[in-house]
Design an enzyme around this catalytic site. Structure first.
Site, short mmCIF file in Angstrom:
data_model
loop_
_atom_site.label_atom_id
_atom_site.label_comp_id
_atom_site.label_asym_id
_atom_site.label_seq_id
_atom_site.Cartn_x
_atom_site.Cartn_y
_atom_site.Cartn_z
N CYS A 166 -1.51 12.43 -16.45
CA CYS A 166 -2.09 13.49 -16.80
C CYS A 166 -3.70 13.40 -16.69
CB CYS A 166 -2.14 13.45 -18.26
SG CYS A 166 -3.08 14.54 -19.26
N HIS A 215 -1.54 1.32 -4.10
CA HIS A 215 -1.76 2.82 -4.13
C HIS A 215 -0.89 3.74 -4.86
CE1 HIS A 215 -3.98 1.76 0.04
NE2 HIS A 215 -4.63 1.18 -0.99
N GLN A 228 0.89 -1.45 0.03
CA GLN A 228 -0.13 0.22 0.01
C GLN A 228 0.93 1.41 0.06
OE1 GLN A 228 -3.69 -0.86 3.04
NE2 GLN A 228 -1.65 -2.05 3.33
N ASN A 229 2.16 1.16 0.14
CA ASN A 229 2.99 2.15 0.54
C ASN A 229 3.29 2.67 -1.21
OD1 ASN A 229 2.87 1.43 2.88
ND2 ASN A 229 4.75 0.52 3.15
N CYS A 250 0.82 18.65 -18.46
CA CYS A 250 0.97 17.55 -19.51
C CYS A 250 1.99 18.28 -20.58
CB CYS A 250 -0.15 16.89 -19.74
SG CYS A 250 0.01 15.50 -20.99
N THR A 309 0.18 -2.77 8.70
CA THR A 309 -0.85 -2.44 8.22
C THR A 309 -2.12 -2.28 9.21
OG1 THR A 309 -2.53 -2.27 6.47
CG2 THR A 309 -1.39 -4.23 6.93
N SER A 310 -2.90 -1.23 9.27
CA SER A 310 -3.99 -1.11 10.31
C SER A 310 -5.17 -1.96 9.78
CB SER A 310 -4.16 0.38 10.48
OG SER A 310 -4.36 1.02 9.34
P1 OAD Z 1 -1.57 3.04 8.97
O1 OAD Z 1 -1.13 4.19 9.32
O2 OAD Z 1 -3.19 2.90 8.95
O3 OAD Z 1 -1.15 1.92 9.89
C1 OAD Z 1 0.15 1.87 10.32
C2 OAD Z 1 0.24 0.32 10.91
O4 OAD Z 1 1.66 0.11 11.06
C3 OAD Z 1 -0.44 0.32 12.48
O5 OAD Z 1 -1.06 -0.85 12.40
C4 OAD Z 1 0.81 0.30 13.42
O6 OAD Z 1 0.48 -0.30 14.43
C5 OAD Z 1 1.95 -0.35 12.35
N1 OAD Z 1 3.25 0.03 12.69
C6 OAD Z 1 3.89 1.17 12.98
N2 OAD Z 1 4.84 0.93 13.10
C7 OAD Z 1 5.54 -0.40 12.98
C8 OAD Z 1 6.68 -0.98 12.89
N3 OAD Z 1 7.80 -0.30 12.99
N4 OAD Z 1 6.72 -2.26 12.64
C9 OAD Z 1 5.46 -2.85 12.27
N5 OAD Z 1 4.18 -2.36 12.37
C10 OAD Z 1 4.34 -0.86 12.46
O7 OAD Z 1 -1.13 2.79 7.58
P2 OAD Z 1 -1.85 1.74 6.51
O8 OAD Z 1 -2.30 0.60 7.27
O9 OAD Z 1 -0.80 1.74 5.56
O10 OAD Z 1 -4.50 4.74 1.57
O11 OAD Z 1 -2.73 2.33 5.77
C11 OAD Z 1 -3.37 2.03 4.87
C12 OAD Z 1 -3.85 3.13 3.87
O12 OAD Z 1 -4.57 4.06 4.40
C13 OAD Z 1 -2.63 3.91 3.23
O13 OAD Z 1 -2.08 3.37 2.23
C14 OAD Z 1 -3.48 4.83 2.56
C15 OAD Z 1 -4.36 5.13 3.98
O14 OAD Z 1 -5.66 5.53 3.64
C16 OAD Z 1 -4.53 5.36 0.76
O15 OAD Z 1 -3.89 6.56 0.52
C17 OAD Z 1 -5.59 5.07 -0.56
#
Ligand code: OAD
Length: 275
Positions: free
Chosen positions: A136, A128, A108-109, A170, A213-214
């Site tokens: 564009c 993502h 997702q990063n 563009c 990921t959350s």
């Molecule tokens: P979040 O910021 O929602 O969650 C980050 C997760 O990483 C949490 O569950 C933390 O507990 C965990 N965490 C933090 N530090 C850590 C570490 N050192 N080791 C392991 N885990 C750790 O980020 P995402 O789940 O990636 O989407 O968010 C998903 C998507 O939500 C993003 O890509 C973005 C956002 O909406 C879009 O932009 C479409």
């Protein structure tokens, strides 16, 4: 599950030609200095108002205030460009080396750190998008392009010059360029975000490692459920329990492993390498 049971379960996979998928979120890049999405650093000021990423990262906001949104992205691009892949990213690239064609990374990063750590573009689904690319808004919409030359990262609050605004159009049709990222008010597709490829990969996955990921977005949830329903094994690696932890614990031989990805992932690679 004890550490020895985890080790044994992982060893089962290296000797079989089973499919291994890694699904990552912002947590894996936290130790590279990139703030997670839902952390307190995400806010952005426009005029006298504070905006949350969920308001900034939208098609709607871009349509209203394109250059404010670009200022925010150019600031974030600077953070991502300065960051270095950490031992968690390097471990994921080693997993690709170990499992070769049986390996897929779904991330997702948008920070590009997995590719910089050595994962291959073919086996990395950036669901993502990637912050270092643009598209564009007009008829050239199908073309993903690098950031225009001459455009530089911005400090917080730094304004865009007229020349920079010009560069954000563009070169072919003159319409605005947008960041190549999925916004909150947009939906996944195959062309830009490998939606169907991710679902198909999930349907063939035997071992899924979910990292940092959350579990708040749609496609990652579908991937996890697909693997679970097909009887795959899920390990959820995170500093905190989250919605994936329970699915992992219910999955065949899977579990939640509490800890930072930068320390747990290299340990997992070591288990595989010792075999
Ligand atoms: P979040 O910021 O929602 O969650 C980050 C997760 O990483 C949490 O569950 C933390 O507990 C965990 N965490 C933090 N530090 C850590 C570490 N050192 N080791 C392991 N885990 C750790 O980020 P995402 O789940 O990636 O989407 O968010 C998903 C998507 O939500 C993003 O890509 C973005 C956002 O909406 C879009 O932009 C479409």
């Amino acid at each position: 599950m004890t550490i020895n049971q985890i080790r044994q379960r992982l060893r089962d996979f290296i000797h079989s030609s089973e499919k291994v998928t890694v699904l990552t979120g912002a947590g894996i890049s936290a130790e590279s200095g990139i703030p997670t999405f839902r952390g307190p650093e995400g806010f952005w000021t426009v005029g006298s108002r504070e905006y949350h990423p969920q308001e900034m990262a939208t098609f709607e906001m871009f349509t209203r205030q394109p250059f404010e949104v670009w200022k925010w992205y150019l600031y974030r691009i600077g953070i991502c460009a300065k960051a270095e892949p950490n031992s968690g990213h390097l471990a994921v690239s080693q997993l690709e080396e170990l499992f070769t064609d049986n390996f897929t990374l779904i991330t997702q990063n948008v920070d590009n750190l997995h590719l910089r750590a050595g994962n291959s573009p073919d086996r990395t689904y950036q669901i993502h998008g990637n912050i270092f690319f643009t598209r564009c808004m007009g008829e050239c919409a199908g073309r993903i392009q690098s950031l225009p030359e001459g455009l530089h990262a911005k400090k917080k609050g730094e304004v865009l010059t007229e020349k920079e605004k010009q560069l954000l159009h563009c070169p072919r049709c003159g319409k605005l360029l947008r960041p190549h990222v999925l916004w909150f008010d947009e939906t996944y597709n195959e062309e830009y975000y490998r939606f169907h490829s991710s679902i198909q990969t999930a349907s063939q996955t035997d071992l899924l490692l979910i990292v940092g990921t959350s579990g708040t977005t749609n496609l990652p949830n579908q991937v996890a459920w697909q693997v679970y329903q097909n009887g795959g094994t899920i390990f959820d690696i995170n500093i905190d329990r989250n919605p994936f932890s329970e699915i992992a614990e219910k999955s065949r031989g899977g579990t939640f492993i509490q800890g930072s990805s930068a320390s747990i992932l290299p340990e997992i690679v070591e288990i595989f390498c010792k075999e």
